[in-house]
Design an enzyme around this catalytic site. Structure first.
Site, short mmCIF file in Angstrom:
data_model
loop_
_atom_site.label_atom_id
_atom_site.label_comp_id
_atom_site.label_asym_id
_atom_site.label_seq_id
_atom_site.Cartn_x
_atom_site.Cartn_y
_atom_site.Cartn_z
N LYS A 47 0.84 -1.21 0.00
CA LYS A 47 0.00 0.00 0.00
C LYS A 47 0.87 1.26 0.00
O LYS A 47 0.68 2.15 -0.80
CB LYS A 47 -0.93 0.03 1.23
CG LYS A 47 -1.79 -1.20 1.40
CD LYS A 47 -2.69 -1.10 2.63
CE LYS A 47 -1.94 -1.07 3.96
NZ LYS A 47 -1.19 -2.31 4.28
N ARG B 281 -9.45 1.65 9.02
CA ARG B 281 -9.10 0.26 9.29
C ARG B 281 -10.15 -0.46 10.12
O ARG B 281 -9.98 -1.63 10.43
CB ARG B 281 -7.80 0.24 10.09
CG ARG B 281 -6.65 -0.32 9.31
CD ARG B 281 -5.45 0.01 10.13
NE ARG B 281 -4.37 -0.86 9.91
CZ ARG B 281 -3.20 -0.44 9.41
NH1 ARG B 281 -3.05 0.79 9.01
NH2 ARG B 281 -2.22 -1.27 9.31
N ARG C 168 11.71 -6.20 4.67
CA ARG C 168 11.56 -4.74 4.47
C ARG C 168 12.63 -3.96 5.24
O ARG C 168 12.93 -4.25 6.39
CB ARG C 168 10.18 -4.28 4.93
CG ARG C 168 10.04 -2.77 4.88
CD ARG C 168 8.62 -2.30 4.95
NE ARG C 168 7.90 -2.83 6.09
CZ ARG C 168 6.58 -2.74 6.21
NH1 ARG C 168 5.87 -2.15 5.29
NH2 ARG C 168 5.97 -3.26 7.26
N ARG D 62 11.71 -1.97 10.91
CA ARG D 62 10.64 -1.51 11.79
C ARG D 62 10.46 -2.47 12.97
O ARG D 62 10.57 -3.68 12.80
CB ARG D 62 9.32 -1.42 11.00
CG ARG D 62 9.07 -0.06 10.44
CD ARG D 62 7.91 -0.02 9.49
NE ARG D 62 6.67 -0.62 9.96
CZ ARG D 62 5.53 -0.59 9.28
NH1 ARG D 62 5.47 0.01 8.10
NH2 ARG D 62 4.44 -1.17 9.75
N ARG E 233 -0.62 -8.91 13.41
CA ARG E 233 -1.17 -7.83 12.56
C ARG E 233 -2.12 -8.42 11.52
O ARG E 233 -3.16 -7.84 11.21
CB ARG E 233 -0.02 -7.07 11.87
CG ARG E 233 0.69 -6.14 12.83
CD ARG E 233 2.08 -5.76 12.35
NE ARG E 233 2.11 -5.03 11.11
CZ ARG E 233 3.22 -4.86 10.38
NH1 ARG E 233 4.38 -5.37 10.79
NH2 ARG E 233 3.17 -4.18 9.27
P1 AP5 Z 1 4.94 -1.66 1.79
O1 AP5 Z 1 4.58 -0.78 0.65
O2 AP5 Z 1 5.79 -1.09 2.87
O3 AP5 Z 1 3.63 -2.37 2.37
P2 AP5 Z 1 2.40 -1.79 3.17
O4 AP5 Z 1 1.17 -2.42 2.62
O5 AP5 Z 1 2.43 -0.28 3.20
O6 AP5 Z 1 2.70 -2.43 4.58
P3 AP5 Z 1 2.68 -1.90 6.08
O7 AP5 Z 1 3.32 -2.99 6.89
O8 AP5 Z 1 3.28 -0.52 6.20
O9 AP5 Z 1 1.18 -1.86 6.37
P4 AP5 Z 1 0.52 -1.92 7.70
O10 AP5 Z 1 -0.85 -1.61 7.28
O11 AP5 Z 1 0.69 -3.11 8.53
O12 AP5 Z 1 1.34 -0.84 8.57
P5 AP5 Z 1 1.08 0.68 8.93
O13 AP5 Z 1 2.37 1.37 8.90
O14 AP5 Z 1 -0.07 1.23 8.17
O15 AP5 Z 1 5.65 -2.97 1.16
C1 AP5 Z 1 6.17 -3.99 2.02
C2 AP5 Z 1 7.51 -4.48 1.45
O16 AP5 Z 1 7.27 -5.17 0.23
C3 AP5 Z 1 8.51 -3.35 1.11
O17 AP5 Z 1 9.81 -3.80 1.40
C4 AP5 Z 1 8.33 -3.15 -0.42
O18 AP5 Z 1 9.52 -2.70 -1.02
C5 AP5 Z 1 7.95 -4.57 -0.87
N1 AP5 Z 1 7.03 -4.62 -2.01
C6 AP5 Z 1 5.87 -3.91 -2.17
N2 AP5 Z 1 5.24 -4.29 -3.29
C7 AP5 Z 1 6.00 -5.27 -3.86
C8 AP5 Z 1 5.88 -6.06 -5.04
N3 AP5 Z 1 4.83 -5.94 -5.88
N4 AP5 Z 1 6.85 -6.97 -5.29
C9 AP5 Z 1 7.92 -7.11 -4.45
N5 AP5 Z 1 8.10 -6.39 -3.32
C10 AP5 Z 1 7.15 -5.48 -3.03
O19 AP5 Z 1 0.57 0.53 10.44
C11 AP5 Z 1 1.44 0.11 11.47
C12 AP5 Z 1 0.67 0.03 12.78
O20 AP5 Z 1 0.14 1.33 13.12
C13 AP5 Z 1 -0.57 -0.89 12.77
O21 AP5 Z 1 -0.24 -2.24 13.02
C14 AP5 Z 1 -1.42 -0.27 13.87
O22 AP5 Z 1 -0.95 -0.64 15.14
C15 AP5 Z 1 -1.16 1.22 13.71
N6 AP5 Z 1 -2.15 1.87 12.82
C16 AP5 Z 1 -1.90 2.49 11.62
N7 AP5 Z 1 -3.03 2.96 11.08
C17 AP5 Z 1 -4.04 2.65 11.95
C18 AP5 Z 1 -5.43 2.85 11.95
N8 AP5 Z 1 -6.06 3.49 10.94
N9 AP5 Z 1 -6.15 2.38 12.99
C19 AP5 Z 1 -5.56 1.76 14.04
N10 AP5 Z 1 -4.23 1.52 14.10
C20 AP5 Z 1 -3.46 1.97 13.06
#
Ligand code: AP5
Length: 212
Positions: A13, A88, A122, A153, A164
């Site tokens: 994402k 979410r 990552r 991270r 998660r």
């Molecule tokens: P990446 O683009 O980093 O993936 P992502 O979907 O953004 O993954 P996240 O882990 O950041 O999502 P998340 O939703 O768990 O975490 P968030 O930070 O929002 O890609 C991942 C890897 O794959 C990278 O190395 C990339 O290079 C590679 N890649 C991507 N596409 C590829 C492809 N096609 N082929 C090969 N490689 C590829 O949230 C973290 C925490 O914050 C949550 O757990 C929660 O505790 C809290 N939080 C955040 N938002 C909320 C909310 N709205 N409500 C409640 N808690 C929240």
């Protein structure tokens, strides 16, 4: 253009949202990045969020909703935005509906084993925030764009990833139906390179914005 990315952790994402935000010159609003910044700054909100994030749980709705309301009201979001990681939960989605209209929700559809492998590989730049796979880095400790230190991270370990994923399935997956019912959900299968996925998303966006 008001877009939102939905999908499990590690689906790509953030990677795709950064690309589209650059291309369309609108802000990329990532609640995960905002929370990590709050933690880094040692704010009250950051202290509250830290334990939830490190345990792989969602941060409570009231904390997130207050933060996102403030962010969406900023002038740079008036021409549009790309939401990544928000909403979410059903409650978050209902609050968002009261604040603004979404044109499209892009749901990146990934398999668990692919996600776990990706998240374990990552690496993130501590200076510019660029995201990589460890295998892409010639120097494992330094960012190829800005030479900043590259780190893992805190929530990117297999045990937390499984938690998660379980939170995602329980609380976030129901939003697939929520947005399908509103006719704005677009599924993008996660079965190609980063460039392939970008092209598939752009093709969907063309169909939406050409019909306006
Ligand atoms: P990446 O683009 O980093 O993936 P992502 O979907 O953004 O993954 P996240 O882990 O950041 O999502 P998340 O939703 O768990 O975490 P968030 O930070 O929002 O890609 C991942 C890897 O794959 C990278 O190395 C990339 O290079 C590679 N890649 C991507 N596409 C590829 C492809 N096609 N082929 C090969 N490689 C590829 O949230 C973290 C925490 O914050 C949550 O757990 C929660 O505790 C809290 N939080 C955040 N938002 C909320 C909310 N709205 N409500 C409640 N808690 C929240």
């Amino acid at each position: 253009m008001n877009l939102m990315f939905l999908g499990p952790p590690g689906a790509g994402k953030g990677t795709q949202a950064v690309r589209l935000a650059e291309q369309f010159n609108i802000p990329h609003i990532s609640t995960g990045d905002m929370l990590r910044q709050e933690i880094k700054n040692g704010t009250e909100l950051g202290i509250k969020a830290k334990s939830y994030i490190s345990e792989g749980k969602l941060v409570p709705d009231d904390v997130i909703i207050g933060m996102i309301k403030e962010r969406i009201a900023k002038p740079d979001a008036s021409k549009g935005f790309i939401l990544d990681g928000f909403p979410r939960t059903r409650e978050q989605a209902q609050v968002l509906e009261g604040l603004t209209r979404l044109d499209a929700v892009i749901n990146i559809d990934s398999r668990d084993e692919q996600i776990i492998k990706r998240i374990c590989g990552r690496r993130v730049c501590s200076e510019c925030g660029a995201v990589y796979q460890e295998s892409q880095l010639e120097d494992k400790n330094s960012c190829p764009k800005c030479q900043g230190r590259v780190y893992i991270r805190e929530d990117d370990n297999e045990e937390t990833i499984r938690k998660r994923l379980s939170e995602y399935k329980k609380k976030t997956m129901p939003l697939i139906d929520f947005y399908t019912e509103r006719g704005i959900l677009h599924n993008i299968p996660d079965n190609g390179t980063i460039d392939d996925i970008t092209q598939n998303i752009l093709a969907v966006l063309h169909t939406i914005y050409d019909s306006y």
